[in-house]
Design a protein around this motif. Structure first.
Motif, short mmCIF file in Angstrom:
data_model
loop_
_atom_site.label_atom_id
_atom_site.label_comp_id
_atom_site.label_asym_id
_atom_site.label_seq_id
_atom_site.Cartn_x
_atom_site.Cartn_y
_atom_site.Cartn_z
N LEU A 112 23.67 -25.16 -90.68
CA LEU A 112 22.46 -25.75 -90.12
C LEU A 112 22.09 -25.07 -88.81
O LEU A 112 20.92 -24.76 -88.57
N HIS A 113 23.06 -24.79 -87.98
CA HIS A 113 22.78 -24.12 -86.71
C HIS A 113 22.20 -22.73 -86.96
O HIS A 113 21.21 -22.32 -86.35
N SER A 114 22.77 -22.00 -87.93
CA SER A 114 22.31 -20.65 -88.24
C SER A 114 20.88 -20.66 -88.77
O SER A 114 20.02 -19.91 -88.32
N VAL A 115 20.61 -21.54 -89.73
CA VAL A 115 19.28 -21.59 -90.34
C VAL A 115 18.26 -22.17 -89.38
O VAL A 115 17.10 -21.75 -89.36
N SER A 116 18.65 -23.13 -88.55
CA SER A 116 17.71 -23.72 -87.60
C SER A 116 17.19 -22.66 -86.64
O SER A 116 16.03 -22.70 -86.24
N ASN A 117 18.03 -21.70 -86.28
CA ASN A 117 17.59 -20.62 -85.41
C ASN A 117 16.49 -19.80 -86.07
O ASN A 117 15.58 -19.30 -85.41
N VAL A 118 16.60 -19.63 -87.38
CA VAL A 118 15.59 -18.88 -88.11
C VAL A 118 14.30 -19.67 -88.23
O VAL A 118 13.21 -19.17 -88.00
N LEU A 119 14.40 -20.96 -88.59
CA LEU A 119 13.23 -21.78 -88.88
C LEU A 119 12.57 -22.34 -87.64
O LEU A 119 11.36 -22.40 -87.55
N THR A 120 13.37 -22.80 -86.67
CA THR A 120 12.81 -23.57 -85.56
C THR A 120 13.28 -23.10 -84.19
O THR A 120 12.98 -23.72 -83.19
N SER A 121 14.03 -21.99 -84.15
CA SER A 121 14.56 -21.48 -82.88
C SER A 121 15.38 -22.53 -82.14
O SER A 121 15.35 -22.63 -80.92
N ALA A 122 16.16 -23.32 -82.87
CA ALA A 122 17.00 -24.35 -82.26
C ALA A 122 18.11 -23.70 -81.45
O ALA A 122 18.66 -22.68 -81.84
N LYS A 123 18.46 -24.29 -80.32
CA LYS A 123 19.51 -23.76 -79.44
C LYS A 123 20.85 -24.40 -79.69
O LYS A 123 21.89 -23.79 -79.47
N ILE A 169 11.30 -3.95 -94.20
CA ILE A 169 11.59 -4.85 -93.08
C ILE A 169 12.92 -5.56 -93.34
O ILE A 169 13.08 -6.24 -94.38
N PRO A 170 13.89 -5.42 -92.44
CA PRO A 170 15.15 -6.16 -92.61
C PRO A 170 14.92 -7.66 -92.47
O PRO A 170 14.13 -8.10 -91.63
N LEU A 171 15.64 -8.44 -93.28
CA LEU A 171 15.43 -9.88 -93.32
C LEU A 171 16.74 -10.63 -93.18
O LEU A 171 17.81 -10.10 -93.51
N ASP A 172 16.65 -11.87 -92.72
CA ASP A 172 17.79 -12.77 -92.75
C ASP A 172 18.17 -13.03 -94.21
O ASP A 172 17.32 -13.10 -95.09
N SER A 173 19.46 -13.17 -94.47
CA SER A 173 19.94 -13.29 -95.85
C SER A 173 20.05 -14.73 -96.34
O SER A 173 20.58 -14.98 -97.42
N THR A 174 19.57 -15.69 -95.57
CA THR A 174 19.71 -17.10 -95.96
C THR A 174 18.96 -17.38 -97.26
O THR A 174 17.81 -16.97 -97.44
N GLU A 175 19.61 -18.09 -98.17
CA GLU A 175 18.96 -18.51 -99.41
C GLU A 175 17.82 -19.47 -99.07
O GLU A 175 18.03 -20.45 -98.34
N PRO A 176 16.61 -19.23 -99.58
CA PRO A 176 15.47 -20.10 -99.25
C PRO A 176 15.73 -21.58 -99.56
O PRO A 176 15.35 -22.45 -98.77
N LEU A 177 16.37 -21.86 -100.69
CA LEU A 177 16.62 -23.26 -101.03
C LEU A 177 17.60 -23.90 -100.06
O LEU A 177 17.45 -25.08 -99.71
#
Length: 547
Positions: free
Chosen positions: A10-21, A297-305
């Motif tokens: 959640l911390h990893s994906v939150s940084n991608v989606l919402t820039s959570a600290k 373009i390099p991308l984050d590897s997180t599964e969209p689902l």
């Protein structure tokens, strides 16, 4: 439960989606998943991997087997109500057939659950509005499964757009094509296009002024196998969405064209997002194109689902509004509904959100002729056809595979079950019930080689009458008020008010109360034990209610 894994992801994906600290510090909410079919099994897999899955609702044997293999420790039920009543279930993820989405979402909200619902949010604007209104009233989260909004490539594309990398956007093209499962409960527009509509609206942050849609029906009449939708925006951008399940190759491609750069998002390719810095300029009153090397373009590897499910869990825990909430789902539904209206009117331009909102519901697989009148609150379900100059009253239910008309009149609150045809000459008064596969005829002596269309005889079904499954009503008869025709009976002559008729040919075998209970007439007059109304029997041929 595996909270540490949940925290880390959640911390990893939150940084991608919402820039959570900072990571979330609560354990994940308990999720119940309704449906473990072709897509539901993926929700089961992901929520189980996060330690958030509590319960699965799945009635089919194959679905149960899949559920047990993925999540053997989850509670398994066939009863959706049991899931809603389970005190440990905080939220429900709905991956059932699309036609059930709004109804199940409202039931879950009413039971105090947060809701994740796969696309589309509903099949009618009024139903989508009901979901949004209920979520707001109950202060519950509703999130729609528009998964591309959580795809790393789409998120990066959005970032590039916001930074002005493309210059002025000229147009967007989206292709979602496959040779795959052909559905009967919805056409290709509703099956494939919601993801592309949601993505385009998110990228442009605009709502289209006009929508046009055309398509083709090649396999099943009334079910479009391909559609081409054009969205016109006030900014001058045009978007084109081409979807088909009758295409030789799988293609999931979104092309964004600007006057400075272009981009291709190809979800089937290894390099999912590629930029093309091609430009066009005028030289000596001539258009000159400059083609340049592409850039992957390099991308984050997180599964969209995974990102989508985590976002839902985080929204529940933090009380946040999802990116794809019910309001966003309703905007997509407005475009879909406008596209469907345009499709049925051969591509006429429709203003989404401002088109005439029907006060009745028609499933996308059904067809209503232009000069038909349908009353408020009526629902017309799968594969039905209402022919010209027919009139249907308020709050009727027209079930699957029903044909009505032409020139048929139906009263209010009529229920017509599956596989019934109501031909010219038949009139149903209010509160009539037509059982599954019952039959009306409209001529006495049909011959294929002899036209009889000017010999149709009138059949009248009185208020409140019930016609049992597989019964047959011969042309020219009248079924009396509150009469009851037994299953399989063949009616060859008029049926009196309140009469129960059974057999072949149908004969009076009893009498029925208005409420549907059988009258005994042990005493005359007789009082219905069900509702208390009193009736008098006159000889053996008629019954009248005693006021």
């Amino acid at each position: 439960m595996t909270p540490p894994l949940y925290f880390v992801i959640l911390h990893s994906v939150s940084n991608v989606l919402t820039s959570a600290k900072t990571p979330v510090t609560k354990i994940p909410p308990n999720i119940g998943v309704a449906g473990c079919g072709q897509w539901g099994r993926n929700l089961v897999r992901v929520f189980h991997s996060l330690g958030a899955l509590k319960m699965i609702c799945e009635p089919s044997p194959d679905g149960k087997e899949t559920a047990r293999s993925i999540a053997p420790d989850a509670v398994l039920t066939e009863d959706f109500q049991e899931m809603l009543q389970h005190p440990a279930v905080d939220a429900v993820a709905i991956a059932t057939p699309a036609v059930t989405h709004a109804r199940l979402a409202c039931a879950a909200l009413s039971a105090g659950k947060h809701v994740f619902v796969e696309k589309p949010l509903a099949f009618a604007l009024s139903e989508g509005e009901d979901v949004l209104r209920l979520a707001q009233q109950l202060k519950k989260i509703v999130m729609v499964g528009h998964i591309l909004n959580y795809h790393p490539a789409v998120l990066k594309l959005k970032e590039l757009l916001q930074h002005g990398e493309f210059g002025k956007i000229l147009y967007i093209n989206s292709h979602r094509l496959n040779f795959g499962k052909v559905r009967r409960e919805e056409n290709i527009l509703w099956s494939f296009a919601p993801h592309d509509i949601s993505t385009i609206l998110m990228l442009l942050e605009e709502f289209p002024e006009e929508v046009r849609c055309t398509g083709g029906q090649y396999i099943q009449k009334g079910i479009y196998d391909l559609t081409l939708t054009t969205l016109d925006f006030a900014s001058g951008v045009k978007a084109h969405i081409f979807v088909s399940w009758m295409h030789p190759l799988k293609e999931q491609k979104l092309v964004v064209v600007g006057d400075r750069k272009m981009a291709v998002f190809d979800d089937t390719a290894a390099e999912k997002l590629v930029l093309y810095p091609h430009t066009i300029e005028w030289q000596n009153r001539t258009v000159v194109t400059h083609k340049k090397e592409s850039e992957s373009i390099p991308l984050d590897s997180t599964e969209p689902l995974l990102a989508e499910c985590l976002h839902f869990l985080e929204c529940i825990q933090k009380g946040k509004t999802p990116k794809t909430d019910a309001a966003e789902g309703l905007r997509v539904l407005q475009v879909l509904s406008a596209s469907e209206e345009s499709l049925k009117e051969n591509g006429r331009a429709i203003m989404p959100g401002e088109q005439k909102r029907s006060s009745y519901f028609v499933h996308p697989s059904s067809y209503i002729d232009p000069d038909v009148q349908v009353g408020e609150g009526t629902k017309i379900w799968h594969f039905s056809h209402i022919l010209s100059n027919s009139k249907i009253g308020k709050n009727c239910v027209i079930s699957q595979n029903v044909m009505i008309g032409p020139e048929v009149t139906i009263g209010d609150n009529v229920k017509i079950q599956n596989n019934v045809s109501i031909y010219k000459g038949v009139t149903l008064e209010s509160d009539v019930f037509c059982g599954p596969s019952m039959v009306f005829t409209n001529v006495i002596n049909p011959r294929s080689a002899v036209p009889r269309k000017f010999e149709f005889q009138e059949t009248q079904v009185g208020r409140g009458a019930s016609l049992g499954a597989n019964c047959t009503i011969l042309a020219g008869t009248r079924i009396g008020r509150y009469a009851f025709v037994g299953a399989g009976a063949v009616v060859t002559k008029n049926v009196p008010d309140y009469a129960l008729v059974t057999g072949i040919p149908a004969k009076i075998s009893g009498w029925m109360c208005e409420c549907g209970e059988k009258l005994s007439f042990a005493n005359n007059p007789d009082k219905c034990y069900g509702c208390g109304k009193s009736y008098r029997l006159s000889g053996n041929s008629s019954v009248e209610e005693i006021c």
